[in-house]
Design an enzyme around this catalytic site. Structure first.
Site, PDB file in Angstrom:
ATOM      1  N   ASP A 115       9.851  -2.063  -1.256  1.00 12.08           N
ATOM      2  CA  ASP A 115       9.535  -2.907  -2.409  1.00 12.08           C
ATOM      3  C   ASP A 115       9.731  -2.084  -3.671  1.00 12.08           C
ATOM      4  O   ASP A 115       9.778  -0.849  -3.620  1.00 12.08           O
ATOM      5  CB  ASP A 115       8.099  -3.434  -2.322  1.00 12.08           C
ATOM      6  CG  ASP A 115       7.067  -2.305  -2.211  1.00 12.08           C
ATOM      7  OD1 ASP A 115       7.326  -1.348  -1.456  1.00 12.08           O
ATOM      8  OD2 ASP A 115       6.032  -2.383  -2.892  1.00 12.08           O
ATOM      9  N   GLU A 119       4.114  -1.335  -1.051  1.00 13.01           N
ATOM     10  CA  GLU A 119       3.566  -0.079  -1.579  1.00 13.01           C
ATOM     11  C   GLU A 119       3.192  -0.206  -3.054  1.00 13.01           C
ATOM     12  O   GLU A 119       2.128   0.240  -3.478  1.00 13.01           O
ATOM     13  CB  GLU A 119       4.569   1.074  -1.388  1.00 13.01           C
ATOM     14  CG  GLU A 119       3.951   2.457  -1.561  1.00 13.01           C
ATOM     15  CD  GLU A 119       3.934   2.969  -2.995  1.00 13.01           C
ATOM     16  OE1 GLU A 119       3.209   3.938  -3.263  1.00 13.01           O
ATOM     17  OE2 GLU A 119       4.640   2.406  -3.857  1.00 13.01           O
TER      18      GLU A 119
END
Ligand code: MN
Ligand code: MN
Length: 506
Positions: free
Chosen positions: A132, A197
């Site tokens: 991400d 994350e």
């Protein structure tokens, strides 16, 4: 061409290559590693192309919008496919939904668990990474489209290029080189790759707990490549991060504010109490004034002291780029030690204070001060909490104030420190020497990266942070990039690391 000219040209080329390769010299190794390096060099444009495809996916986990979630699912799917094609057995673990503060629920992208090889004679290394990214819009001040990987002067610009898509791919390329050459992998390899994350690793900790005795049971080493060097050209190994404990201290007379014309002069003012409390925490040299706070700080050894001397950091340049006229300390060593291995106390803000421009003659009835302490080995969080509460109570009671004071610790993250004499640190050092021709800067991070501590605490395994990105990569900011050189040499570094791990295991 005249042969003499030809020789001069090739000498020049070698020189240019050496310059291009940085200030350190390294030679192409022979044997299997040489073949692997050659494979990586020959395929570097393919590797850049894959990074381009991954960067093109707007896998933004920070803004909880359904369209970004779809992109995150697509991203994790692509990664799972790529690992399957390498021959890994892959499990895309459904980790459920996320409840947002506004009542909306959104699915969390799966966490990918993958493994290649389970030879009991080989060590098992697990790589953690995330796919991400932080949000990025062209109008934020990007010189190129953030989702179109664009190469300018050897720099590959794009959101996620260094944080963390490039390093995840570098690890995959290292594996693929052995596979393509029909070579046995020197180590058993596992992957844990998440897509949340940047949003606080939602669901990761729970999964690590759940998989402790299954997926992670054979894992001996965990490698994270999600931070940066502190230099543009010199590689680094990270062996520690500071923790953090966040405090609020509330001073209250009543819930409503007062008029200073009507009440000024007859009250114990909450703001005056709070300013005195906050003013008692740290002195002008940065020394924390809370009694006992330094008691458990690890003593500085000669071995550790040497590590700071060897680090490549130009303090003047650091001062200039930070636009700070003078730091509290004048030497590189002192600055680094106070960022990494000593605690620090920062005052962040006051809730309830009047902070608009202009004048207002209000006496706040209730104020909340906020400060945090960056923790270092071997400070104990609950001891720190007691010391802070005790200190503030003592200062407050000396004021004989009739207000009420309440202190609470609202966040606590432990510091993390690794044993740099552990096998994987030795292997990484050797691999860095092979690829980059230098010893790494042995660094810590002054901020808190909870993931390392999570793995260490839950799994009780050796954790290492082996960064690939240069200090100026600009993670989270506009014009994020990874240098082609870091990306390609980084792929070689991981390959060399596998072989060194296998050597040390024998
Ligand atoms: Mn990251
Ligand atoms: Mn990040």
């Amino acid at each position: 061409m005249d042969p003499k000219l030809g020789r001069m040209a090739s000498a020049l080329l070698v020189l240019l290559l050496l310059l291009e390769g940085g200030m350190f010299s390294s030679s192409q190794p022979s044997g299997l590693l040489g073949e692997v390096f050659q494979y990586i060099d020959v395929h570097q444009d393919d590797f850049v192309q894959t990074l381009k495809e991954w960067v093109a996916i707007e896998s933004n986990s920070v803004q909880p919008e359904p369209r970004f979630r779809q992109e995150l699912f697509r991203m994790m799917g692509l990664a799972a496919d790529k690992l399957r094609r390498l021959g890994a057995s892959v499990d895309s673990v459904d980790v459920g939904h996320q409840q947002l503060p506004d009542g909306q629920t959104l699915p969390i992208p799966p966490i990918v668990l993958a493994e290649l090889g389970n030879d009991p004679k080989k060590p098992t290394v697990c790589f953690y990474g995330h796919l991400d990214v932080q949000p990025a819009r062209p109008e934020d001040g990007w010189l190129t489209n953030p989702y179109t990987l664009t190469e300018v002067d050897g720099k590959l610009y794009g959101r996620g290029a260094t944080d963390n898509k490039g390093p995840v791919l570098a690890w995959i390329h290292a594996v693929s080189a052995f596979k393509a050459l029909d070579q046995d992998l020197p180590v058993n390899i596992k992957f844990i790759i998440e897509g949340m994350e940047e949003a606080g690793s939602v669901a990761l900790e729970e999964l690590v707990h759940r998989e402790k005795d299954r997926f992670f049971s054979s894992v001996e080493y965990i490698v994270i490549s999600d931070n940066l060097w502190i230099s543009q050209r010199k590689p680094a190994l990270t062996y520690g991060t500071r923790g953090n404990s966040y405090f609020t201290v509330e001073v209250k007379c009543r819930d409503q504010d007062f008029h200073s014309g009507t009440f000024g002069g007859i009250l114990h003012e909450p703001m005056a109490d709070l300013v005195a409390l906050l003013g008692s925490l740290v002195d002008s040299s940065g020394h924390i004034l809370i009694p006992g706070i330094y008691d458990h700080v690890a003593p500085l050894t000669e071995e550790e002291k040497k590590l700071y001397e060897a680090i490549d950091l130009d303090l003047g340049e650091y001062r200039n780029s930070s636009q700070v006229e003078k730091f509290l300390f004048d030497t590189k060593e002192e600055v680094l030690m106070h960022l990494w291995r000593y605690p620090s106390l920062s005052i962040h803000g006051i809730e309830g204070a009047y902070d608009e421009p202009g004048m207002k003659t209000v006496i706040p009835g209730r104020v909340i001060g906020k400060f945090s302490i960056r923790l270092v080995p071997h400070m104990n969080m609950s001891v720190v909490e007691k010391q802070v509460v005790q200190h503030l109570q003592d200062v407050f009671s000396r004021r004989n104030s009739s207000n009420k004071m309440a202190v609470s610790m609202t966040l606590g993250l432990h510091p993390w420190i690794a044993d740099i004499n552990d096998n994987q640190y030795l292997a990484a050092k050797r691999a860095i020497r092979t690829v980059f021709g230098t010893d790494p800067d042995m660094i810590r991070d002054g901020s808190t990266i909870p993931i390392a501590k999570i793995f260490q605490e839950i799994l009780q395994k050796s954790v290492m942070m082996l960064p690939l990105g240069a200090v100026d990569d600009g993670e989270h900011s506009q014009n994020e990039k990874i240098n082609r050189w870091n990306y390609i040499e980084g792929s070689k570094l991981f390959a060399a690391f596998f072989l060194e791990m296998a050597n040390l295991h024998q």
